[in-house]
Scaffold this active site. Sequence first.
Site, PDB file in Angstrom:
ATOM      1  N   ARG A 152       6.406  -8.355   1.886  1.00 19.61           N
ATOM      2  CA  ARG A 152       7.278  -7.792   2.836  1.00 19.61           C
ATOM      3  C   ARG A 152       8.061  -9.058   3.514  1.00 19.61           C
ATOM      4  O   ARG A 152       9.344  -9.016   3.775  1.00 19.61           O
ATOM      5  CB  ARG A 152       6.890  -7.012   3.991  1.00 19.61           C
ATOM      6  CG  ARG A 152       7.569  -6.627   5.159  1.00 19.61           C
ATOM      7  CD  ARG A 152       6.678  -5.738   6.093  1.00 19.61           C
ATOM      8  NE  ARG A 152       6.354  -4.513   5.407  1.00 19.61           N
ATOM      9  CZ  ARG A 152       5.340  -3.723   6.032  1.00 19.61           C
ATOM     10  NH1 ARG A 152       4.548  -4.143   6.578  1.00 19.61           N
ATOM     11  NH2 ARG A 152       4.955  -2.388   5.219  1.00 19.61           N
ATOM     12  N   ASP A 204      -1.554   6.774   6.351  1.00 17.20           N
ATOM     13  CA  ASP A 204      -1.487   5.298   6.531  1.00 17.20           C
ATOM     14  C   ASP A 204      -2.487   5.145   7.698  1.00 17.20           C
ATOM     15  O   ASP A 204      -2.369   6.105   8.771  1.00 17.20           O
ATOM     16  CB  ASP A 204       0.074   4.886   6.989  1.00 17.20           C
ATOM     17  CG  ASP A 204       0.227   3.541   6.757  1.00 17.20           C
ATOM     18  OD1 ASP A 204      -0.647   2.721   6.438  1.00 17.20           O
ATOM     19  OD2 ASP A 204       1.102   2.972   7.112  1.00 17.20           O
ATOM     20  N   THR A 256      -5.600  -1.232   7.020  1.00 16.80           N
ATOM     21  CA  THR A 256      -5.559  -2.753   7.159  1.00 16.80           C
ATOM     22  C   THR A 256      -7.016  -3.194   8.043  1.00 16.80           C
ATOM     23  O   THR A 256      -7.402  -4.433   7.976  1.00 16.80           O
ATOM     24  CB  THR A 256      -4.711  -3.383   8.256  1.00 16.80           C
ATOM     25  OG1 THR A 256      -4.822  -2.551   9.671  1.00 16.80           O
ATOM     26  CG2 THR A 256      -3.340  -2.857   7.792  1.00 16.80           C
ATOM     27  N   LYS A 275       0.823  -1.256   0.090  1.00 16.19           N
ATOM     28  CA  LYS A 275      -0.087   0.077  -0.063  1.00 16.19           C
ATOM     29  C   LYS A 275       0.810   1.233   0.077  1.00 16.19           C
ATOM     30  O   LYS A 275       0.641   2.256  -0.814  1.00 16.19           O
ATOM     31  CB  LYS A 275      -0.888   0.016   1.100  1.00 16.19           C
ATOM     32  CG  LYS A 275      -2.016  -1.152   0.960  1.00 16.19           C
ATOM     33  CD  LYS A 275      -2.878  -0.970   2.329  1.00 16.19           C
ATOM     34  CE  LYS A 275      -2.318  -1.383   3.547  1.00 16.19           C
ATOM     35  NZ  LYS A 275      -1.734  -2.721   3.872  1.00 16.19           N
ATOM     36  N   THR A 276       1.771   1.194   0.605  1.00 19.98           N
ATOM     37  CA  THR A 276       2.837   2.359   0.925  1.00 19.98           C
ATOM     38  C   THR A 276       3.445   2.646  -0.247  1.00 19.98           C
ATOM     39  O   THR A 276       3.609   3.640  -1.058  1.00 19.98           O
ATOM     40  CB  THR A 276       3.636   2.247   2.050  1.00 19.98           C
ATOM     41  OG1 THR A 276       3.133   2.352   3.126  1.00 19.98           O
ATOM     42  CG2 THR A 276       4.717   3.489   2.118  1.00 19.98           C
TER      43      THR A 276
END
Length: 364
Positions: free
Chosen positions: A224, A116, A165, A71-72
Amino acid sequence: MSTHDESSSPVASTADGEDRAVEAALRPKDLEEFIGQERVREQLSLVLQAARHRAATPDHVLLSGPPGLGKTTLSMIIAAELNAPIRITSGPAIQHAGDLAAILSSLTEGEVLFLDEIHRMSRPAEEMLYMAMEDFRVDVIVGKGPGATAIPLELPPFTLVGATTRAGLLPPPLRDRFGFTGHMEFYAPAELERVIHRSARLLDVRIDTAGAAEIAGRSRGTPRIANRLLRRVRDYAQVRHDGVVTQEIAEAALAVYEVDARGLDRLDRAVLHALLKLFGGGPVGLSTLAVAVGEESETVEEVAEPFLVREGLLARTPRGRIATAAAWQHLGLTPPQLPPHASLPIQQELFGGSAQSPAAPAAE
């Protein structure tokens, strides 16, 4: 009772300082280079291309999904595709409307504001954001009490990219103000292999196809985690071997870091061991299970359980947590043999079925 540091686990979905630094180096710079999330990429590409053709600011964008899926990265790609600067902040950092007003009033025209964990923003700031997103205006309150006055402050057009999230926690008025909503899905093993090969090239790590597949299969569908496991396997290969990552070296390295073939770490297996060996597969309450593994209830519920449920190894029922047949098989244990009347179909457990036989009349 211990407090489990999620970021210390090789398969944690959160990022610590080292992870953030490496992620910055590994992040793709445009949508073409971004791997996976095909549907979101295509939709987002259309939104951005249309905005460029109109020479207009694109609609606000909401990206939802579990941590570690990009997302980032996508927010930074949006800014890069628009050739615009980006401002990065988070919901927990905005606890007062004044905090948000200070950020909004300093934006330049066309700038991308990445927020975020937007669902964790305070309610007063959230209400201010409604007007800013819709009318590009905020009302700044000056003074207190009966003498307080609202001074309207015009804002330049900007694009808000919100990430969450927990999309269900966003209030409908906020969610409805986003022109585009994209949901990030977990990655397939083949997509993770592509991520690993790309990261290996950038990190100058020699890895073969089988080695990448082994790491991808233990990465919980999350880039990640795949990148973190690649770095740990690289360390092992450089220290104890010739630096080349093969399937055998990947298996040996991940055994050292206690990540098994399905991606379960020490805490995940501790929860399953307690559930199976101490409580016969359940049902058992969350707090009791947490005490058995020496962790806080929140740690078990928020760190271990989501992945175990997604893998079909554990189920939450009204009577407590129960292990599935796959959990017994994964740990190589034999489930206890119960009399027919002592067991319930999992459907009855999940939907609150009673322990009486189907033929028995329901109690008044």
